[in-house]
Design an enzyme around this catalytic site. Sequence first.
Site, PDB file in Angstrom:
ATOM      1  N   LYS A  12       0.821  -1.220   0.000  1.00 21.34           N
ATOM      2  CA  LYS A  12       0.000   0.000   0.000  1.00 21.34           C
ATOM      3  C   LYS A  12       0.858   1.274   0.000  1.00 21.34           C
ATOM      4  CE  LYS A  12      -4.004  -2.070   2.326  1.00 21.34           C
ATOM      5  NZ  LYS A  12      -4.978  -1.893   3.421  1.00 21.34           N
ATOM      6  N   TYR A  52     -12.494  -2.387  -3.859  1.00 22.21           N
ATOM      7  CA  TYR A  52     -12.960  -2.602  -2.476  1.00 22.21           C
ATOM      8  C   TYR A  52     -14.490  -2.626  -2.375  1.00 22.21           C
ATOM      9  CZ  TYR A  52      -8.449  -2.179   0.052  1.00 22.21           C
ATOM     10  OH  TYR A  52      -7.193  -2.376   0.582  1.00 22.21           O
ATOM     11  N   ASN A 115      -1.896   0.103   6.890  1.00 22.00           N
ATOM     12  CA  ASN A 115      -1.418  -1.186   7.394  1.00 22.00           C
ATOM     13  C   ASN A 115      -0.515  -1.918   6.381  1.00 22.00           C
ATOM     14  OD1 ASN A 115      -3.424  -1.948   5.637  1.00 22.00           O
ATOM     15  ND2 ASN A 115      -4.519  -3.251   7.080  1.00 22.00           N
ATOM     16  N   HIS A 118      -2.209  -5.427   1.597  1.00 23.40           N
ATOM     17  CA  HIS A 118      -3.517  -6.075   1.442  1.00 23.40           C
ATOM     18  C   HIS A 118      -3.267  -7.466   0.884  1.00 23.40           C
ATOM     19  CE1 HIS A 118      -7.620  -6.947   0.118  1.00 23.40           C
ATOM     20  NE2 HIS A 118      -7.042  -7.409  -0.988  1.00 23.40           N
ATOM     21  N   GLU A 129      -9.442 -10.766  -7.707  1.00 21.45           N
ATOM     22  CA  GLU A 129      -8.488  -9.663  -7.484  1.00 21.45           C
ATOM     23  C   GLU A 129      -7.319  -9.709  -8.473  1.00 21.45           C
ATOM     24  OE1 GLU A 129      -9.268  -8.867  -2.722  1.00 21.45           O
ATOM     25  OE2 GLU A 129      -7.348  -9.697  -3.341  1.00 21.45           O
TER      26      GLU A 129
HETATM   27  P1  CMP Z   1      -7.355  -4.592   3.766  1.00 27.61           P
HETATM   28  O1  CMP Z   1      -6.881  -5.968   4.060  1.00 27.61           O
HETATM   29  O2  CMP Z   1      -6.761  -3.877   2.620  1.00 27.61           O
HETATM   30  O3  CMP Z   1      -8.947  -4.623   3.557  1.00 27.61           O
HETATM   31  C1  CMP Z   1      -9.765  -3.488   3.786  1.00 27.61           C
HETATM   32  C2  CMP Z   1      -9.058  -2.411   4.537  1.00 27.61           C
HETATM   33  O4  CMP Z   1      -9.891  -1.485   5.203  1.00 27.61           O
HETATM   34  C3  CMP Z   1      -8.213  -3.010   5.641  1.00 27.61           C
HETATM   35  O5  CMP Z   1      -7.111  -3.693   5.085  1.00 27.61           O
HETATM   36  C4  CMP Z   1      -7.876  -1.781   6.487  1.00 27.61           C
HETATM   37  O6  CMP Z   1      -6.704  -1.128   6.039  1.00 27.61           O
HETATM   38  C5  CMP Z   1      -9.072  -0.851   6.195  1.00 27.61           C
HETATM   39  N1  CMP Z   1      -9.882  -0.592   7.382  1.00 27.61           N
HETATM   40  C6  CMP Z   1     -10.098   0.618   7.931  1.00 27.61           C
HETATM   41  N2  CMP Z   1     -10.897   0.531   9.001  1.00 27.61           N
HETATM   42  C7  CMP Z   1     -11.192  -0.772   9.162  1.00 27.61           C
HETATM   43  C8  CMP Z   1     -11.976  -1.503  10.108  1.00 27.61           C
HETATM   44  N3  CMP Z   1     -12.606  -0.904  11.119  1.00 27.61           N
HETATM   45  N4  CMP Z   1     -12.049  -2.847   9.968  1.00 27.61           N
HETATM   46  C9  CMP Z   1     -11.425  -3.480   8.932  1.00 27.61           C
HETATM   47  N5  CMP Z   1     -10.663  -2.834   8.008  1.00 27.61           N
HETATM   48  C10 CMP Z   1     -10.548  -1.492   8.116  1.00 27.61           C
END
Ligand code: CMP
Length: 136
Positions: A12, A52, A115, A118, A129
């Site tokens: 990311k 998403y 984070n 993904h 995906e």
């Molecule tokens: P990712 O695995 O990319 O999938 C969706 C993303 O939403 C997740 O990582 C997080 O970076 C983001 N996100 C933000 N807030 C939340 C939340 N409360 N719960 C889950 N994902 C979240």
Amino acid sequence: MSSIEQALSIIKPDAVERNLDNEIKEMFKHKGFKIIKDKKIQIAKNEAEQFYKVHETKPFYNDLCTYLSSGPIVVMVLEKENAVLGNRKLMGATNPKDAEDGTIRKKYGISIDKNSVHGSDSVENAKIEIDFFFKD
Ligand code: CMP
């Protein structure tokens, strides 16, 4: 039973911005993943919204899509036995503060939004995906 699988991985914007893409790729290779395809791209917000879509009803959807389209990302196809689960384990918990030692998110993640990586959550979604980014 184990079988060779593919998973989509995204490094990311927070990690690409800190030049962590090569270190993160090394972590995947060290765990036995083959990086079958990879490219550095920047996507538009409407593409992030499509990617998403499964989260479209969530309160964090808009911020998530703004964020994923905010800078360059690296998209990869990872391959190994049980790649989907193995990738999820190596990434660690969604929120870096809950992630275990040795995981990518523990090491590099900044927040639940930033984070760093993904990964596909199922074999079925991995196919969708991978097609999203690599269909020619
Ligand atoms: P990712 O695995 O990319 O999938 C969706 C993303 O939403 C997740 O990582 C997080 O970076 C983001 N996100 C933000 N807030 C939340 C939340 N409360 N719960 C889950 N994902 C979240």
